[in-house]
Design a protein around this motif. Sequence first.
Motif, PDB file in Angstrom:
ATOM      1  N   PHE A 153       0.928  -1.111  -0.034  1.00 37.77           N
ATOM      2  CA  PHE A 153      -0.047   0.240   0.044  1.00 37.77           C
ATOM      3  C   PHE A 153       0.976   1.213  -0.230  1.00 37.77           C
ATOM      4  O   PHE A 153       0.345   2.182  -0.377  1.00 37.77           O
ATOM      5  CB  PHE A 153      -0.891  -0.101   1.406  1.00 37.77           C
ATOM      6  CG  PHE A 153      -2.047  -1.061   1.060  1.00 37.77           C
ATOM      7  CD1 PHE A 153      -3.279  -0.812   0.437  1.00 37.77           C
ATOM      8  CD2 PHE A 153      -1.829  -2.159   1.729  1.00 37.77           C
ATOM      9  CE1 PHE A 153      -4.041  -1.848   0.377  1.00 37.77           C
ATOM     10  CE2 PHE A 153      -2.867  -3.247   1.747  1.00 37.77           C
ATOM     11  CZ  PHE A 153      -4.097  -2.890   1.283  1.00 37.77           C
ATOM     12  N   LEU A 154       1.882   1.250   0.394  1.00 36.59           N
ATOM     13  CA  LEU A 154       2.891   2.333   0.577  1.00 36.59           C
ATOM     14  C   LEU A 154       3.817   2.487  -0.503  1.00 36.59           C
ATOM     15  O   LEU A 154       3.967   3.715  -1.113  1.00 36.59           O
ATOM     16  CB  LEU A 154       3.938   2.001   1.781  1.00 36.59           C
ATOM     17  CG  LEU A 154       3.028   2.080   3.071  1.00 36.59           C
ATOM     18  CD1 LEU A 154       4.189   1.786   4.346  1.00 36.59           C
ATOM     19  CD2 LEU A 154       2.430   3.047   3.401  1.00 36.59           C
ATOM     20  N   ILE A 155       4.407   1.521  -1.311  1.00 40.05           N
ATOM     21  CA  ILE A 155       5.241   1.657  -2.413  1.00 40.05           C
ATOM     22  C   ILE A 155       4.632   0.894  -3.832  1.00 40.05           C
ATOM     23  O   ILE A 155       5.491   1.492  -4.806  1.00 40.05           O
ATOM     24  CB  ILE A 155       6.715   0.909  -2.100  1.00 40.05           C
ATOM     25  CG1 ILE A 155       6.243  -0.561  -1.948  1.00 40.05           C
ATOM     26  CG2 ILE A 155       7.394   1.647  -0.867  1.00 40.05           C
ATOM     27  CD1 ILE A 155       7.814  -1.008  -1.609  1.00 40.05           C
ATOM     28  N   GLY A 156       3.507   0.403  -3.791  1.00 39.08           N
ATOM     29  CA  GLY A 156       3.091  -0.393  -4.953  1.00 39.08           C
ATOM     30  C   GLY A 156       2.151   0.793  -5.895  1.00 39.08           C
ATOM     31  O   GLY A 156       2.761   1.617  -6.684  1.00 39.08           O
ATOM     32  N   PRO A 157       0.905   0.866  -5.323  1.00 32.36           N
ATOM     33  CA  PRO A 157      -0.074   1.766  -6.234  1.00 32.36           C
ATOM     34  C   PRO A 157       0.347   3.231  -6.022  1.00 32.36           C
ATOM     35  O   PRO A 157       0.237   3.880  -7.021  1.00 32.36           O
ATOM     36  CB  PRO A 157      -1.326   1.569  -5.331  1.00 32.36           C
ATOM     37  CG  PRO A 157      -1.063   0.192  -4.900  1.00 32.36           C
ATOM     38  CD  PRO A 157       0.285   0.085  -4.319  1.00 32.36           C
ATOM     39  N   PRO A 158       1.056   3.678  -5.030  1.00 33.77           N
ATOM     40  CA  PRO A 158       1.182   5.146  -5.189  1.00 33.77           C
ATOM     41  C   PRO A 158       2.371   5.646  -5.951  1.00 33.77           C
ATOM     42  O   PRO A 158       2.457   6.789  -6.446  1.00 33.77           O
ATOM     43  CB  PRO A 158       1.682   5.668  -3.513  1.00 33.77           C
ATOM     44  CG  PRO A 158       1.071   4.392  -2.777  1.00 33.77           C
ATOM     45  CD  PRO A 158       1.207   3.161  -3.736  1.00 33.77           C
ATOM     46  N   LEU A 159       3.423   4.835  -6.269  1.00 35.26           N
ATOM     47  CA  LEU A 159       4.587   5.209  -6.756  1.00 35.26           C
ATOM     48  C   LEU A 159       4.749   4.597  -8.305  1.00 35.26           C
ATOM     49  O   LEU A 159       5.934   5.031  -8.986  1.00 35.26           O
ATOM     50  CB  LEU A 159       5.917   4.857  -5.822  1.00 35.26           C
ATOM     51  CG  LEU A 159       5.845   5.389  -4.434  1.00 35.26           C
ATOM     52  CD1 LEU A 159       6.969   4.787  -3.714  1.00 35.26           C
ATOM     53  CD2 LEU A 159       5.790   6.987  -4.288  1.00 35.26           C
ATOM     54  N   LEU A 160       4.123   3.933  -8.589  1.00 35.89           N
ATOM     55  CA  LEU A 160       4.502   3.153  -9.856  1.00 35.89           C
ATOM     56  C   LEU A 160       4.545   4.004 -11.251  1.00 35.89           C
ATOM     57  O   LEU A 160       5.662   4.137 -11.801  1.00 35.89           O
ATOM     58  CB  LEU A 160       3.498   2.004 -10.159  1.00 35.89           C
ATOM     59  CG  LEU A 160       3.662   1.147 -11.443  1.00 35.89           C
ATOM     60  CD1 LEU A 160       4.960   0.265 -11.413  1.00 35.89           C
ATOM     61  CD2 LEU A 160       2.551   0.310 -11.874  1.00 35.89           C
ATOM     62  N   ILE A 161       3.492   4.690 -11.301  1.00 30.89           N
ATOM     63  CA  ILE A 161       3.348   5.758 -12.422  1.00 30.89           C
ATOM     64  C   ILE A 161       3.920   6.961 -12.048  1.00 30.89           C
ATOM     65  O   ILE A 161       4.963   7.467 -13.003  1.00 30.89           O
ATOM     66  CB  ILE A 161       1.695   6.015 -12.608  1.00 30.89           C
ATOM     67  CG1 ILE A 161       1.211   4.801 -13.263  1.00 30.89           C
ATOM     68  CG2 ILE A 161       1.847   7.212 -13.742  1.00 30.89           C
ATOM     69  CD1 ILE A 161      -0.258   4.972 -13.788  1.00 30.89           C
ATOM     70  N   PRO A 162       4.123   7.648 -10.936  1.00 28.94           N
ATOM     71  CA  PRO A 162       4.483   8.858 -10.711  1.00 28.94           C
ATOM     72  C   PRO A 162       6.227   8.756 -10.741  1.00 28.94           C
ATOM     73  O   PRO A 162       6.761   9.702 -11.054  1.00 28.94           O
ATOM     74  CB  PRO A 162       4.106   9.400  -9.464  1.00 28.94           C
ATOM     75  CG  PRO A 162       3.640   8.295  -8.925  1.00 28.94           C
ATOM     76  CD  PRO A 162       2.956   7.355  -9.810  1.00 28.94           C
ATOM     77  N   LEU A 163       6.637   7.635 -10.445  1.00 32.66           N
ATOM     78  CA  LEU A 163       8.070   7.445  -9.892  1.00 32.66           C
ATOM     79  C   LEU A 163       8.671   6.496 -10.928  1.00 32.66           C
ATOM     80  O   LEU A 163       9.522   6.975 -11.859  1.00 32.66           O
ATOM     81  CB  LEU A 163       8.381   6.981  -8.625  1.00 32.66           C
ATOM     82  CG  LEU A 163       9.803   6.986  -8.124  1.00 32.66           C
ATOM     83  CD1 LEU A 163      10.087   8.658  -8.015  1.00 32.66           C
ATOM     84  CD2 LEU A 163       9.718   6.374  -6.504  1.00 32.66           C
ATOM     85  N   TYR A 164       8.382   5.352 -10.970  1.00 34.65           N
ATOM     86  CA  TYR A 164       9.058   4.264 -11.630  1.00 34.65           C
ATOM     87  C   TYR A 164       8.781   4.322 -13.373  1.00 34.65           C
ATOM     88  O   TYR A 164       9.709   4.380 -13.881  1.00 34.65           O
ATOM     89  CB  TYR A 164       8.641   2.982 -11.003  1.00 34.65           C
ATOM     90  CG  TYR A 164       9.335   1.682 -11.799  1.00 34.65           C
ATOM     91  CD1 TYR A 164      10.630   1.533 -11.814  1.00 34.65           C
ATOM     92  CD2 TYR A 164       8.547   0.486 -12.534  1.00 34.65           C
ATOM     93  CE1 TYR A 164      11.330   0.470 -12.529  1.00 34.65           C
ATOM     94  CE2 TYR A 164       9.159  -0.478 -13.041  1.00 34.65           C
ATOM     95  CZ  TYR A 164      10.500  -0.357 -13.142  1.00 34.65           C
ATOM     96  OH  TYR A 164      11.235  -1.527 -13.934  1.00 34.65           O
ATOM     97  N   PHE A 165       7.539   4.354 -13.273  1.00 33.77           N
ATOM     98  CA  PHE A 165       7.165   4.571 -14.899  1.00 33.77           C
ATOM     99  C   PHE A 165       7.651   5.885 -15.478  1.00 33.77           C
ATOM    100  O   PHE A 165       8.203   5.678 -16.776  1.00 33.77           O
ATOM    101  CB  PHE A 165       5.887   4.323 -15.109  1.00 33.77           C
ATOM    102  CG  PHE A 165       5.101   2.926 -15.343  1.00 33.77           C
ATOM    103  CD1 PHE A 165       6.149   1.855 -15.065  1.00 33.77           C
ATOM    104  CD2 PHE A 165       3.994   2.823 -15.562  1.00 33.77           C
ATOM    105  CE1 PHE A 165       5.677   0.314 -15.147  1.00 33.77           C
ATOM    106  CE2 PHE A 165       3.322   1.382 -15.901  1.00 33.77           C
ATOM    107  CZ  PHE A 165       4.322   0.336 -15.539  1.00 33.77           C
TER     108      PHE A 165
END
Length: 444
Positions: free
Chosen positions: A267-279
């Motif tokens: 919940f902390l690093i999956g949905p929140p960060l995938l698009i704005p950071l990793y992708f």
Amino acid sequence: MGKGGNQGEGATEREAPMPTFRWEEIQKHSLRTDQWLVIDRKVYNITEWSHRHPGGHRVIGHYAGEDATDVFLAFHRNLDFVRKFMKPLLIGELAPEEPSQDHSKNSQITEDFRALRKTAEDMNLFKSNHLFFLLYLAHIIIMESIAWFTIFYFGNGWIATVITAFILATSQAQAGWLQHDYGHLSVYKKSTWNHIAHKFMIGHLKGASANWWNHRHFQHHAKPNIFHKDPDVNMLHVFVLGKWQPIEYGKKKLKYLPYNHQHEYFFLIGPPLLIPLYFQYQIIMSMIVHRDWVDLAWAISYYARFFITYIPFYGVLGAIIFLNFIRFLESHWFVWVTQMNHIVMEIDQEPYRDWFSSQLVATCNVEQSFFNDWFSGHLNFQIEHHLFPTMPRHNLHKVAPLVRSLCAKHGIEYQQKPLLQALQDIIRSLRQSGQLWLDAYLHK
């Protein structure tokens, strides 16, 4: 001279016997520097050409040493056009005594699936309704317009800003599903028109790269849930998935993170960060490293449009924060929808199954409803989409009964579940995989 003589020479060349190969020999050519594959019992050497493959060298290389007939049919819209590029690569054919399927894949399932595909073609299920996609694009543009009008009329206060962010996140999610349609060549009959529209959709509407998406997403479709071949299950040691990987990590005492708690930190690093950071990092680096200036220009047009629209209300820094908040919201939507069909299914090393079976063990469906169709971009029909990626999404529900019937005939499980259960199963599967890792880690 000429005509008759040339015809005679051509006839002689055509009558020359073609070299034949056994599967034992073909399967040796599965290295990155030495790649053969089989399509319709013809053997092709793709070693040099794979780097010019429009879908990327990895996706075609994943079938090196195998029969690629069904994946070839699934991915390509204009088969006659594509076959022109295959002629120079032809080096022979399967020996007459060799089966059409490699690695003892189920030939009866393959035969029945190809008959099913022919039935779908006869039913015109690969023909798209252009009005459907036009209206879909219109509803995205309407949301973008409503978002701007909300800020223009009510000002940039917190309530108006949050409402606008949710509207724009919704339009971005829906634009993501729409670009997915064009990327799979499922809208127009001609591939070229799909490619042009795809660059506009993903570039100007979302600020991303069509080539980056193609190279990543087609690998996922070619070998879904296969480690080292499907980038969507390459979690960079952040999560362990399925049953095989957590046990292997546990045995090797690998502990990059406390995986027995992965269902919590998801919940902390999956949905929140995938698009704005990793992708976003991947997309920008991909366009720069590969010098993909066309995609970069389209992406810049998105950022120019966004900042011209919202800098007057928020300033430069405020507009940047606003953009990332929108992506933060969209990322939750994207992750939950895309993972509910795959992360809960079998994730393993290469099992060498036929095309039909390999898609069924890696995908599941979510029940149909107007909301579910819209919310998931019709990816609630993930099974049918994976079997027929070029089929327009509005026809997936029509082919579903045929797929279920074929599954019943061969005793293959066809999984379909309610939306909320599908979302809950993501956490359940992460918890189970984390526990497998912990048990293996604690035992010598």
